[in-house]
Design a protein around this motif. Structure first.
Motif, mmCIF file in Angstrom:
data_model
loop_
_atom_site.group_PDB
_atom_site.id
_atom_site.type_symbol
_atom_site.label_atom_id
_atom_site.label_comp_id
_atom_site.label_asym_id
_atom_site.label_seq_id
_atom_site.Cartn_x
_atom_site.Cartn_y
_atom_site.Cartn_z
ATOM 1 N N ASP A 1 0.860 -1.183 0.000
ATOM 2 C CA ASP A 1 0.000 0.000 0.000
ATOM 3 C C ASP A 1 0.896 1.232 0.000
ATOM 4 N N ASP A 2 0.935 1.937 -1.119
ATOM 5 C CA ASP A 2 1.810 3.095 -1.285
ATOM 6 C C ASP A 2 3.256 2.674 -1.016
ATOM 7 N N ASP A 3 3.876 3.235 0.021
ATOM 8 C CA ASP A 3 5.268 2.884 0.311
ATOM 9 C C ASP A 3 5.384 1.928 1.489
ATOM 10 N N GLU A 4 4.286 1.240 1.832
ATOM 11 C CA GLU A 4 4.274 0.303 2.949
ATOM 12 C C GLU A 4 3.960 -1.099 2.442
ATOM 13 N N THR A 5 4.798 -2.079 2.817
ATOM 14 C CA THR A 5 4.643 -3.445 2.331
ATOM 15 C C THR A 5 4.626 -4.416 3.504
ATOM 16 N N LEU A 6 3.675 -5.365 3.467
ATOM 17 C CA LEU A 6 3.578 -6.391 4.495
ATOM 18 C C LEU A 6 4.213 -7.680 3.971
ATOM 19 N N TYR A 7 5.135 -8.256 4.770
ATOM 20 C CA TYR A 7 5.848 -9.465 4.389
ATOM 21 C C TYR A 7 5.625 -10.568 5.416
ATOM 22 N N ALA A 8 5.837 -11.805 4.965
ATOM 23 C CA ALA A 8 5.946 -12.955 5.859
ATOM 24 C C ALA A 8 7.323 -13.559 5.618
ATOM 25 N N LEU A 9 8.056 -13.795 6.690
ATOM 26 C CA LEU A 9 9.427 -14.304 6.593
ATOM 27 C C LEU A 9 9.542 -15.612 7.353
ATOM 28 N N GLU A 10 10.173 -16.594 6.731
ATOM 29 C CA GLU A 10 10.479 -17.847 7.426
ATOM 30 C C GLU A 10 11.990 -18.034 7.414
ATOM 31 N N TRP A 11 12.547 -18.224 8.610
ATOM 32 C CA TRP A 11 13.997 -18.400 8.691
ATOM 33 C C TRP A 11 14.356 -19.243 9.904
ATOM 34 N N ASP A 12 15.581 -19.748 9.901
ATOM 35 C CA ASP A 12 16.075 -20.567 11.011
ATOM 36 C C ASP A 12 16.500 -19.637 12.141
ATOM 37 N N ALA A 13 15.729 -19.638 13.231
ATOM 38 C CA ALA A 13 15.978 -18.716 14.340
ATOM 39 C C ALA A 13 16.839 -19.320 15.433
ATOM 40 N N GLY A 14 17.372 -20.539 15.189
ATOM 41 C CA GLY A 14 18.127 -21.216 16.240
ATOM 42 C C GLY A 14 19.374 -20.491 16.688
ATOM 43 N N ASN A 15 19.943 -19.647 15.819
ATOM 44 C CA ASN A 15 21.175 -18.935 16.166
ATOM 45 C C ASN A 15 20.928 -17.504 16.606
ATOM 46 N N ASP A 16 19.660 -17.135 16.770
ATOM 47 C CA ASP A 16 19.347 -15.778 17.220
ATOM 48 C C ASP A 16 19.235 -15.777 18.743
ATOM 49 N N ALA A 17 20.332 -15.420 19.406
ATOM 50 C CA ALA A 17 20.383 -15.483 20.871
ATOM 51 C C ALA A 17 19.358 -14.559 21.521
ATOM 52 N N PHE A 18 19.085 -13.410 20.900
ATOM 53 C CA PHE A 18 18.141 -12.454 21.468
ATOM 54 C C PHE A 18 16.728 -13.037 21.491
ATOM 55 N N LEU A 19 16.259 -13.531 20.353
ATOM 56 C CA LEU A 19 14.909 -14.090 20.280
ATOM 57 C C LEU A 19 14.795 -15.403 21.032
#
Length: 217
Positions: free
Chosen positions: A73-91
């Motif tokens: 919508d205009d300059d705003e875009t909604l995404y869906a992301l799938e990724w391996d989060a096993g190495n993301d210590a914060f999350l």
């Protein structure tokens, strides 16, 4: 007793921040984060002018499985992301302490988060988790949503408060409505979809920390 923590960290400090590489005035807002085993499927909004370049950069990251553009919508875009989060210590720290990610906003160099922890001890364990894994975070505030003196409005971000005040003053919640989300968007200089999402988060936060808190007391 649950607590809400507002914090900031550099984009380079956690994997998702490195994956969602943004430039200039672009911003990213996480809509939700769904853990699936060791993988995570978030949806997020990109506010900026170069979704094509952004998408190509994200897809090149080795941890990314897929990136799907849902709406634009205009300059705003909604995404869906799938990724391996096993190495993301914060999350991983959020998941291991049974915390709930309420809000996440990213800019070119820094991200800000609002996280609800089930107890003060869980929040402390999360901070220890980040320290042990070398993730540097800056805590801006710790709030107890069940303490009336803290002020429930303090649980909203500045943009959320601005949107809610504009909606109430403009008569959005009147019957019949005196202002539309499109008109509010023009007033706040954001899209009508962004207005809808901010108001939705406001209502969810206020209800969770008043009605639901009172019913569980």
């Amino acid at each position: 007793m649950s607590v809400i923590v507002r914090l900031r960290l550099d984009a380079e400090e956690f994997q998702l921040g490195r994956i969602l590489s943004i430039e200039g005035d672009e911003t990213v807002t996480l809509e939700r984060l769904v853990p699936v085993d060791n993988r995570s499927v978030p949806s997020f909004r990109l506010l900026g002018s170069s979704p094509q370049e952004f998408g190509e950069t994200v897809r090149q990251h080795p941890a990314v499985d897929s990136l799907e553009r849902l709406t634009s919508d205009d300059d705003e875009t909604l995404y869906a992301l799938e990724w391996d989060a096993g190495n993301d210590a914060f999350l991983t720290g959020i998941a291991e302490t049974d915390a709930r990610l309420l809000e996440g906003n990213g800019r070119v160099d820094e991200w800000s988060f609002e996280i609800r922890f089930p107890t003060h001890d869980a929040a402390s364990r999360f901070q220890a988790h980040c320290t042990e894994r070398g993730v540097r975070i800056d805590v801006d505030g710790v709030y107890n949503p069940t303490v009336p003196e803290a002020g429930v409005w303090e649980l909203l971000t500045d943009p959320q408060r601005e949107a809610m005040v504009a909606a109430v003053e403009g008569g959005y919640y009147d019957i019949p409505r005196n202002i539309s989300t499109a008109e509010l968007g023009d007033q706040l200089e954001i899209s009508d979809q962004a207005v809808t999402e901010r108001l939705r988060r406001c209502v969810s936060t206020l209800a969770s920390n008043t009605l639901l808190t009172e019913s569980s007391a």
